[in-house]
Design an enzyme around this catalytic site. Sequence first.
Site, mmCIF file in Angstrom:
data_model
loop_
_atom_site.group_PDB
_atom_site.id
_atom_site.type_symbol
_atom_site.label_atom_id
_atom_site.label_comp_id
_atom_site.label_asym_id
_atom_site.label_seq_id
_atom_site.Cartn_x
_atom_site.Cartn_y
_atom_site.Cartn_z
ATOM 1 N N THR A 39 1.663 -4.753 4.098
ATOM 2 C CA THR A 39 1.491 -5.169 5.498
ATOM 3 C C THR A 39 0.883 -6.565 5.638
ATOM 4 O OG1 THR A 39 -0.675 -4.099 5.643
ATOM 5 C CG2 THR A 39 1.238 -2.794 6.312
ATOM 6 N N THR B 152 0.809 -1.223 0.000
ATOM 7 C CA THR B 152 0.000 0.000 0.000
ATOM 8 C C THR B 152 0.841 1.271 0.000
ATOM 9 O OG1 THR B 152 -1.769 -1.098 1.205
ATOM 10 C CG2 THR B 152 -1.705 1.282 1.381
HETATM 11 N N1 ASP Z 1 -2.722 -5.467 0.584
HETATM 12 C C1 ASP Z 1 -1.613 -4.620 0.945
HETATM 13 C C2 ASP Z 1 -0.343 -5.453 0.894
HETATM 14 O O1 ASP Z 1 -0.110 -6.232 1.764
HETATM 15 C C3 ASP Z 1 -1.837 -4.053 2.287
HETATM 16 C C4 ASP Z 1 -0.763 -3.105 2.786
HETATM 17 O O2 ASP Z 1 0.305 -2.956 2.247
HETATM 18 O O3 ASP Z 1 -1.044 -2.462 3.810
HETATM 19 O O4 ASP Z 1 0.407 -5.320 -0.035
#
Ligand code: ASP
Length: 332
Positions: free
Chosen positions: A85, A12
């Site tokens: 994340t 993200t």
């Molecule tokens: N879906 C995203 C990922 O894990 C979520 C994030 O980065 O917060 O790439």
Amino acid sequence: MARILALYTGGTIGMEATPAGLAPAPGLLPQLMERLAEPGRTVEVVEYPDLIDSSAITVAHWNRLIDDLAEAWPRYDGFVVIHGTDTLAYTASVLAFALAGLDKPVVVTGAQLPLGEARSDGWANLSDALLAASQPDLAEVVVAFDRQLLRGCRARKLDAESFAGFSSPNAPPLAEFGITPRWYRSRWRQPGKGLRPTRLSSDRVAAFFLTPGISSQLIGHTLGQTPLDGAVLMSYGNGNAPADAALLEGVRRATARGTLVVNLTQVVRGAAQFGAYAISQPLAAAGALCGRDMTPEAAVAKLLLLASQHLTPQARREAFEEDWAGEVSAAA
Ligand code: ASP
């Protein structure tokens, strides 16, 4: 002058809004990160050609990170891995175990909101990650998130809603970034004697979440039939499971085949302990290992690493019980 290498894998933090929803935006994050330039350190950002949403992570991505870190190791003082994340805690655990003997910091970070958004948490997370990666006496894989520094193999994504996305429920933070950073150095691991990286050669590790009803039979059946290198059984409370014949037979068969079956608790805080309740004994007798207060992410990563080493099943069982990177509490 601290020399830092930042490997940007996706997530993200570097995404932007598209009609289909948030999607990786090549080039954006390295450009925005130029604002974080500070005297006393150089930061080189390497953007991976296929920026991924981290829910798509595979063993091949992990091997690329292990290879890139190992290759760059002598030329930098610290490393930052910029990551989505969703599977960040798995990657932090894989790196903690794969980078045995490490003597420099590897800081994994990401964000809940893209850097391009005014309210993004990414700026604080990246600033803290770069600060941690500049500490000459930090020699572990850590997670920088929401003004905390957590041991990588203890961290979990526990909140998909707030900026406090990560916690290490069974281990205290290694630093807190208030107005003045507080470095809890007495909790840090001693530097290793030099990097001994291990690549992964297996992805045959799976976790099973026990629920009342048919699940123990289904898990037992799968364990008995599927050639896995490792299995994590998420049982109840202090590591309790019903003495279900099918489940125990599955654990016995898997163990006989050389699969390591690790018993962990579904409860976020606390430890699985064989013998705390009598009902946990049959699982131990069937061959399950006790994961104590290890996170599921760390258990999966440790089993993947063990499957990638040339060891006999007995040597694997013994190696699993050893502390590799601070993944279990001494008292657990
Ligand atoms: N879906 C995203 C990922 O894990 C979520 C994030 O980065 O917060 O790439």
